[in-house]
Design a protein around this motif. Sequence first.
Motif, PDB file in Angstrom:
ATOM      1  N   VAL A 147       0.358  -7.048 -10.744  1.00 39.50           N
ATOM      2  CA  VAL A 147       0.562  -6.505 -12.254  1.00 39.50           C
ATOM      3  C   VAL A 147       1.344  -6.658 -12.900  1.00 39.50           C
ATOM      4  O   VAL A 147       2.492  -6.707 -12.256  1.00 39.50           O
ATOM      5  CB  VAL A 147       0.264  -4.813 -11.835  1.00 39.50           C
ATOM      6  N   PRO A 148       1.405  -7.051 -14.193  1.00 40.48           N
ATOM      7  CA  PRO A 148       2.560  -7.395 -15.044  1.00 40.48           C
ATOM      8  C   PRO A 148       3.571  -6.391 -14.932  1.00 40.48           C
ATOM      9  O   PRO A 148       2.983  -5.026 -15.002  1.00 40.48           O
ATOM     10  CB  PRO A 148       2.020  -7.547 -16.194  1.00 40.48           C
ATOM     11  N   ASN A 149       4.726  -6.551 -15.033  1.00 34.38           N
ATOM     12  CA  ASN A 149       5.933  -5.532 -15.066  1.00 34.38           C
ATOM     13  C   ASN A 149       5.958  -5.206 -16.372  1.00 34.38           C
ATOM     14  O   ASN A 149       6.345  -6.150 -17.124  1.00 34.38           O
ATOM     15  CB  ASN A 149       7.171  -6.301 -14.282  1.00 34.38           C
ATOM     16  N   PRO A 150       5.818  -4.191 -16.962  1.00 38.19           N
ATOM     17  CA  PRO A 150       6.034  -3.823 -18.330  1.00 38.19           C
ATOM     18  C   PRO A 150       7.413  -3.950 -19.037  1.00 38.19           C
ATOM     19  O   PRO A 150       7.585  -4.000 -20.159  1.00 38.19           O
ATOM     20  CB  PRO A 150       5.220  -2.507 -18.442  1.00 38.19           C
ATOM     21  N   HIS A 151       8.327  -3.850 -17.895  1.00 38.39           N
ATOM     22  CA  HIS A 151       9.775  -3.890 -18.294  1.00 38.39           C
ATOM     23  C   HIS A 151      10.492  -5.334 -18.051  1.00 38.39           C
ATOM     24  O   HIS A 151      11.694  -5.396 -18.657  1.00 38.39           O
ATOM     25  CB  HIS A 151      10.681  -2.743 -17.425  1.00 38.39           C
ATOM     26  N   ASP A 152       9.667  -6.271 -17.589  1.00 35.20           N
ATOM     27  CA  ASP A 152      10.329  -7.559 -17.323  1.00 35.20           C
ATOM     28  C   ASP A 152       9.126  -8.522 -17.133  1.00 35.20           C
ATOM     29  O   ASP A 152       8.481  -8.503 -16.290  1.00 35.20           O
ATOM     30  CB  ASP A 152      11.066  -7.609 -16.107  1.00 35.20           C
ATOM     31  N   ARG A 153       8.840  -9.235 -18.263  1.00 36.63           N
ATOM     32  CA  ARG A 153       7.692 -10.068 -18.242  1.00 36.63           C
ATOM     33  C   ARG A 153       7.829 -11.337 -17.334  1.00 36.63           C
ATOM     34  O   ARG A 153       6.792 -11.936 -17.080  1.00 36.63           O
ATOM     35  CB  ARG A 153       7.533 -10.761 -19.675  1.00 36.63           C
TER      36      ARG A 153
ATOM     37  N   ALA B 236       0.663  -1.223  -0.069  1.00 33.39           N
ATOM     38  CA  ALA B 236       0.124   0.065   0.024  1.00 33.39           C
ATOM     39  C   ALA B 236       0.911   1.314   0.031  1.00 33.39           C
ATOM     40  O   ALA B 236       0.321   2.392  -0.214  1.00 33.39           O
ATOM     41  CB  ALA B 236      -0.796  -0.021   1.126  1.00 33.39           C
ATOM     42  N   GLY B 237       2.163   1.158   0.553  1.00 34.09           N
ATOM     43  CA  GLY B 237       3.269   2.359   0.048  1.00 34.09           C
ATOM     44  C   GLY B 237       3.248   2.804  -0.946  1.00 34.09           C
ATOM     45  O   GLY B 237       3.817   3.825  -1.297  1.00 34.09           O
ATOM     46  N   GLY B 238       2.769   2.029  -1.963  1.00 33.52           N
ATOM     47  CA  GLY B 238       3.031   2.270  -3.540  1.00 33.52           C
ATOM     48  C   GLY B 238       4.327   1.915  -3.990  1.00 33.52           C
ATOM     49  O   GLY B 238       5.151   1.391  -3.463  1.00 33.52           O
ATOM     50  N   GLY B 239       4.713   2.787  -5.169  1.00 31.76           N
ATOM     51  CA  GLY B 239       5.908   2.389  -6.064  1.00 31.76           C
ATOM     52  C   GLY B 239       6.106   1.054  -6.485  1.00 31.76           C
ATOM     53  O   GLY B 239       4.990   0.424  -6.661  1.00 31.76           O
ATOM     54  N   ASP B 240       7.294   0.746  -7.028  1.00 30.55           N
ATOM     55  CA  ASP B 240       7.314  -0.403  -7.815  1.00 30.55           C
ATOM     56  C   ASP B 240       7.727  -1.690  -6.707  1.00 30.55           C
ATOM     57  O   ASP B 240       8.654  -2.233  -6.756  1.00 30.55           O
ATOM     58  CB  ASP B 240       8.146  -0.103  -9.017  1.00 30.55           C
TER      59      ASP B 240
END
Length: 158
Positions: free
Chosen positions: A88-94, A51-55
């Motif tokens: 949530v899929p990582n758009p930079h690393d599948r 919940a702190g957010g970020g990646d």
Amino acid sequence: MATTTPPQASDLQSALNAFVMMHRANALLTAQLAQRHRCSVSDMRALVFIAGGGDTTPGVIGKELGLSTGAITTLVDRLEAAGWAHRVPNPHDRRSSYLEALPGGRDVLAEITAVYQDAFTAATAAGSSYDELTTAFASLGTALRATMTHTANTPAAA
């Protein structure tokens, strides 16, 4: 140039005793809150990070909580089953994913936050300020992390 006097042993022991008391009270409160929400303490701690957010990835949470890859996978599965978070899929690393809090998880976190806000309000009623608490907690957290790094590189006494 101002000089500082070293703390008296009794002052240091009083601070250590207060820290231990706070740590125990927090552990009991955390366990009580986890039981109330029918989850583990690790589930709650992970939810706070998410919940702190970020990646926030499962790997980051696993490292922060000291959990293995298998344990963190199971934990994330439980959070998803509870409707508290999802991958949530990582758009930079599948091969990896990010974790995102869902409304149910944010509701649980809001309740937990309210409990701690009440405790902080009670603690500051005795004359401390939020600024003083923030400074003390930040300083102690930095010192503990530095100590953790140092002890990780220092062999244990025989």
